[in-house]
Design a protein around this motif. Structure first.
Motif, mmCIF file in Angstrom:
data_model
loop_
_atom_site.group_PDB
_atom_site.id
_atom_site.type_symbol
_atom_site.label_atom_id
_atom_site.label_comp_id
_atom_site.label_asym_id
_atom_site.label_seq_id
_atom_site.Cartn_x
_atom_site.Cartn_y
_atom_site.Cartn_z
ATOM 1 N N TYR A 232 9.101 0.951 8.125
ATOM 2 C CA TYR A 232 9.201 2.094 7.497
ATOM 3 C C TYR A 232 8.697 1.887 5.862
ATOM 4 C CZ TYR A 232 11.572 5.168 10.824
ATOM 5 O OH TYR A 232 11.902 6.071 11.961
ATOM 6 N N ALA A 233 9.449 0.634 5.325
ATOM 7 C CA ALA A 233 9.115 0.266 4.125
ATOM 8 C C ALA A 233 7.687 -0.237 3.850
ATOM 9 C CB ALA A 233 10.107 -0.968 3.827
ATOM 10 N N MET A 234 7.075 -0.685 5.054
ATOM 11 C CA MET A 234 5.635 -0.949 4.841
ATOM 12 C C MET A 234 4.800 0.215 4.489
ATOM 13 S SD MET A 234 3.384 -3.594 4.844
ATOM 14 C CE MET A 234 3.861 -5.065 5.828
ATOM 15 N N VAL A 235 5.071 1.219 5.286
ATOM 16 C CA VAL A 235 3.928 2.385 5.147
ATOM 17 C C VAL A 235 4.334 3.133 3.721
ATOM 18 C CG1 VAL A 235 3.710 4.435 6.155
ATOM 19 C CG2 VAL A 235 3.988 2.743 7.643
ATOM 20 N N MET A 236 5.682 3.143 3.512
ATOM 21 C CA MET A 236 6.108 3.606 2.267
ATOM 22 C C MET A 236 5.477 2.855 1.043
ATOM 23 S SD MET A 236 9.617 5.321 1.960
ATOM 24 C CE MET A 236 10.491 5.989 0.648
ATOM 25 N N LEU A 237 5.693 1.876 0.973
ATOM 26 C CA LEU A 237 5.092 0.679 0.035
ATOM 27 C C LEU A 237 3.720 0.984 -0.053
ATOM 28 C CD1 LEU A 237 5.294 -1.620 -2.206
ATOM 29 C CD2 LEU A 237 5.096 -3.009 -0.383
ATOM 30 N N LEU A 238 2.835 0.888 0.919
ATOM 31 C CA LEU A 238 1.331 1.341 0.960
ATOM 32 C C LEU A 238 1.164 2.496 0.345
ATOM 33 C CD1 LEU A 238 0.358 -0.564 4.402
ATOM 34 C CD2 LEU A 238 -0.032 -1.412 1.809
ATOM 35 N N ILE A 239 1.623 3.640 0.753
ATOM 36 C CA ILE A 239 1.297 4.877 0.219
ATOM 37 C C ILE A 239 1.500 5.130 -1.087
ATOM 38 C CG2 ILE A 239 1.998 7.307 0.191
ATOM 39 C CD1 ILE A 239 2.848 7.027 3.258
ATOM 40 N N ILE A 240 2.668 4.250 -1.579
ATOM 41 C CA ILE A 240 3.237 4.548 -3.068
ATOM 42 C C ILE A 240 2.278 3.535 -4.044
ATOM 43 C CG2 ILE A 240 4.970 4.270 -4.728
ATOM 44 C CD1 ILE A 240 6.983 5.023 -2.581
ATOM 45 N N ALA A 241 2.092 2.506 -3.439
ATOM 46 C CA ALA A 241 1.349 1.409 -4.330
ATOM 47 C C ALA A 241 0.103 1.717 -4.094
ATOM 48 C CB ALA A 241 1.565 0.199 -3.832
ATOM 49 N N GLY A 242 -0.435 2.333 -3.136
ATOM 50 C CA GLY A 242 -2.086 2.485 -2.899
ATOM 51 C C GLY A 242 -2.573 3.926 -3.723
ATOM 52 N N HIS A 243 -1.848 4.728 -4.020
ATOM 53 C CA HIS A 243 -2.135 5.632 -4.967
ATOM 54 C C HIS A 243 -1.625 5.795 -6.479
ATOM 55 C CE1 HIS A 243 1.256 8.313 -4.036
ATOM 56 N NE2 HIS A 243 0.822 8.983 -4.961
ATOM 57 N N GLU A 244 -0.291 5.525 -6.482
ATOM 58 C CA GLU A 244 0.500 6.019 -7.760
ATOM 59 C C GLU A 244 -0.370 4.887 -8.948
ATOM 60 O OE1 GLU A 244 2.656 7.917 -8.865
ATOM 61 O OE2 GLU A 244 3.700 8.551 -7.117
ATOM 62 N N THR A 245 -0.763 3.854 -8.535
ATOM 63 C CA THR A 245 -1.459 2.813 -9.557
ATOM 64 C C THR A 245 -3.021 3.192 -9.804
ATOM 65 O OG1 THR A 245 -1.775 1.663 -7.714
ATOM 66 C CG2 THR A 245 0.180 1.011 -9.003
ATOM 67 N N THR A 246 -3.797 3.715 -8.792
ATOM 68 C CA THR A 246 -5.062 3.983 -9.239
ATOM 69 C C THR A 246 -5.340 5.389 -9.838
ATOM 70 O OG1 THR A 246 -5.284 2.675 -6.911
ATOM 71 C CG2 THR A 246 -7.065 3.893 -7.643
ATOM 72 N N VAL A 247 -4.424 6.190 -9.479
ATOM 73 C CA VAL A 247 -4.477 7.623 -10.205
ATOM 74 C C VAL A 247 -4.217 7.083 -11.642
ATOM 75 C CG1 VAL A 247 -3.115 9.293 -10.896
ATOM 76 C CG2 VAL A 247 -2.957 8.788 -8.444
ATOM 77 N N ASN A 248 -3.687 6.387 -12.050
ATOM 78 C CA ASN A 248 -3.239 5.979 -13.431
ATOM 79 C C ASN A 248 -4.503 5.393 -14.020
ATOM 80 O OD1 ASN A 248 -1.263 7.654 -13.590
ATOM 81 N ND2 ASN A 248 0.257 5.756 -13.069
ATOM 82 N N LEU A 249 -5.080 4.402 -13.122
ATOM 83 C CA LEU A 249 -6.394 3.759 -13.738
ATOM 84 C C LEU A 249 -7.578 4.743 -14.188
ATOM 85 C CD1 LEU A 249 -8.383 1.326 -14.156
ATOM 86 C CD2 LEU A 249 -8.485 1.110 -11.691
ATOM 87 N N ILE A 250 -7.599 5.967 -12.997
ATOM 88 C CA ILE A 250 -8.445 6.688 -13.341
ATOM 89 C C ILE A 250 -8.227 7.534 -14.569
ATOM 90 C CG2 ILE A 250 -9.881 8.580 -12.496
ATOM 91 C CD1 ILE A 250 -9.366 7.535 -9.554
#
Ligand code: HEM
Length: 403
Positions: A232-250
Motif C-alpha cells: 500500500y505504502a509503495m503504490v501511494m508513494l509512487l502516485i504522490i511523488a510521481g506527480h505532485e513534484t513534476t506538476v510544480n516543475l511544469i
C-alpha cells in the motif's frame, strides 16, 4: 545562541510568496536556523549548499524516528491503524528496509522505461493542448501541468484513466497537511485511498496486467520481499511523488519562462536547449523546497551547531540552489547555465528514483508548450499568483495563461 538581526517567519504568507530573500538572510546570518511551528514543533532549517549536501548524506541522521524510541513508547503512541501502513514507505525508512524496498522498484525506473514512455508522453502533451487550443486561454496547472505527469505515472502503475481525478484530491489532501497536523485529519482520506487500492490489487491478482502494480502485487504474494502494508505504502508513494513534484516543475518552470521573455525566446528557437533549461528551472524555483524529515540518531555538532538526539533537521533545497558560494549569480535565470549541480532531486540513499522520468516529461512539456502556443503569456499580473500552503513543495494554486 546568536539571534537574527531581522525577524524571520518561515510559516508566513510572505515567505511562501517569495522565500528567496529570507533564505539569503538565513544563509548569511544563521545557516542552521532553529524554528518552531505554530503548534510548537521544533526544527532546524539548513540553508547553505554545502551543509544541505552534508545533511542529506550524513548517516548520523535517520528517517524513521520510531527507531529512536523504546518499543513501549512506540506502542503507547496513538497512531490510527489506517495511517500505519503509510509509515512503511521507503522515504520514511532506513537500511535495511529502505534498501530492500528501493531495490524492488529501482529496476522498474530504468532508462529503458523512460524511453518507452517518451512517445506516450509526447502524445499526452499534444492531446492536452489540442483540447484547449481553440479556447486561447487555460489554467495551466489544471489543464496541462497536472494531467501530464498524472497520466504518465498512472500508465506505468496501471491505474485506470477514469480514476485519476480522485487521486488528485486524495493526494492534495495528504500533501497539503502541515508538518505538525494531527494524524486524525488524514484518516478519512487514507481509508478512501486504501479502499480504492484494495479493489485494484484484487483485480490484478485475478487478472495480471503488464504494469507495475501487478509486479508489486506478485512481489507481495511471493512473501519475503514486500509486506501488505509496504505494498500500500509503495503504490501511494509512487502516485504522490510521481506527480505532485513534476506538476510544480511544469508550473514553476513555465512561470520562470513567462517572467524571462528572453529565455523563453531562446528556448523556443532552440528546442535542443530543453535539457539544460529543465535543470535551470529545477534549480531556480525548486518544486521540492525542503527535503523530507531527518532526525538526529545521536547528540552531535552539525555545521558548528549543537544538535540533540531526536532533533528534526530539514535541508532547504530551494535555498541551497541559490547559494552564491556554489552558483555564480544564483538569482539569475539562465537556461544555458553550465555547472548546474542543484540539489532538487535530493542526494544520498534517498535520491529521487523518478528523476530521469521527471526530466523527460518536463523537457517534452516545455518544448510542446512553446511550439504549439507561440503567443503564450500570463493572463494575470504576477503578484496575483498564489502558492499552495505547503512547507515542502513550492507549487502555484493556479497559473492562468493565454495566447
Ligand atoms: C520534478 C520532479 C521531482 C522532484 C523535484 C523530485 C524530488 C525528490 C526529492 C528531493 C527526493 C528526496 C527527498 C528526501 O531525501 O527527503 C525524492 C525522492 C523520491 N522520489 Fe522524486 N521527485 C520528482 C519526481 C519523481 C517522480 C516522477 C517519481 C516517481 C516515479 C518520484 C519518486 C520518488 C521516490 C519513490 C522517492 C523516494 C526515494 C527513496 O526514499 O529512496 N519522484 N524526489
Amino acid at each position: 545562541m546568536t539571534t537574527l538581526m531581522t525577524q524571520v517567519d518561515i510559516f508566513s504568507p510572505e515567505f511562501r510568496r517569495d522565500p528567496y530573500p529570507t533564505y539569503r538572510l538565513l544563509r548569511d546570518e544563521m545557516p542552521v536556523y532553529p524554528s518552531t511551528s505554530e503548534k510548537g514543533l521544533e526544527m532546524w532549517l539548513v540553508t547553505r549548499y554545502d551543509d544541505a549536501l552534508t545533511l542529506l548524506k550524513d548517516d548520523r541522521l535517520i528517517k524513521n524516528r520510531m527507531s529512536l524510541l523504546p518499543p513501549e513508547m512506540v506502542a503507547a503512541l496513538d497512531i490510527p491503524d489506517v495511517v500505519k501502513p503509510m509509515m512503511r514507505n521507503m522515504l520514511d525508512l532506513d537500511a535495511p528496509d529502505h534498501t530492500r524496498l528501493r531495490a524492488l522498484v529501482h529496476k522498474a525506473f530504468t532508462p529503458a522505461l523512460v524511453e518507452r514512455m517518451r512517445q506516450q508522453t509526447q502524445t499526452i502533451a499534444d492531446e492536452l493542448l489540442d483540447a484547449v487550443a481553440a479556447r486561447r486561454s487555460m489554467n495551466l496547472m489544471d489543464d496541462f501541468a497536472f494531467p501530464l505527469p498524472m497520466t504518465v505515472i498512472s500508465n506505468i502503475l496501471g491505474i485506470p484513466a477514469a480514476d485519476r481525478d480522485r487521486f488528485r484530491q486524495w493526494s492534495n489532501d495528504i500533501i497539503d497537511r502541515e508538518l505538525d497536523d494531527d494524524m486524525e485529519a488524514v484518516v478519512p482520506i487514507m481509508s478512501a485511498f486504501f479502499g480504492y487500492l484494495d479493489v485494484l490489487f484484487e483485480a490484478r491478482r485475478r487478472q495480471p496486467q503488464p504494469d507495475l502494480i501487478t509486479a508489486l502485487v506478485e512481489a507481495e504474494e511471493a512473501g519475503d520481499k514486500l509486506s501488505q502494508d509496504e505494498l500500500y505504502a509503495m503504490v501511494m508513494l509512487l502516485i504522490i511523488a510521481g506527480h505532485e513534484t513534476t506538476v510544480n516543475l511544469i508550473g514553476n518552470g513555465t512561470l520562470a519562462l513567462l517572467c524571462h521573455p528572453d529565455q523563453m525566446a531562446l528556448l523556443r528557437q532552440n528546442p535542443g536547449l530543453a535539457r539544460g533549461a529543465v535543470e535551470e528551472m529545477l534549480r531556480y524555483d525548486s518544486p521540492v523546497q525542503v527535503a523530507t524529515e531527518r532526525y538526529a540518531r545521536e547528540e552531535m555538532v552539525f555545521a558548528g551547531q549543537h544538535i540533540n538526539q531526536g532533533d528534526l533537521m530539514l535541508a532547504a533545497l530551494g535555498s541551497a540552489n541559490r547559494d552564491p558560494q556554489r552558483f555564480t549569480d544564483p538569482d539569475r535565470f539562465d537556461i544555458t547555465r553550465e555547472d548546474n549541480r542543484h540539489l532538487s532531486f535530493g542526494q544520498g540513499i534517498h535520491y529521487c528514483i523518478g528523476a530521469p522520468l521527471a526530466r523527460m516529461e518536463a523537457a517534452i512539456a516545455f518544448n510542446t508548450l512553446l511550439r504549439r502556443l507561440p503567443g503564450l503569456r500570463l493572463a494575470v499580473a504576477p503578484d496575483e499568483l498564489t502558492y499552495r500552503p505547503n512547507m515542502f513543495l513550492r507549487g502555484l494554486t493556479r497559473l492562468p495563461v493565454e495566447w
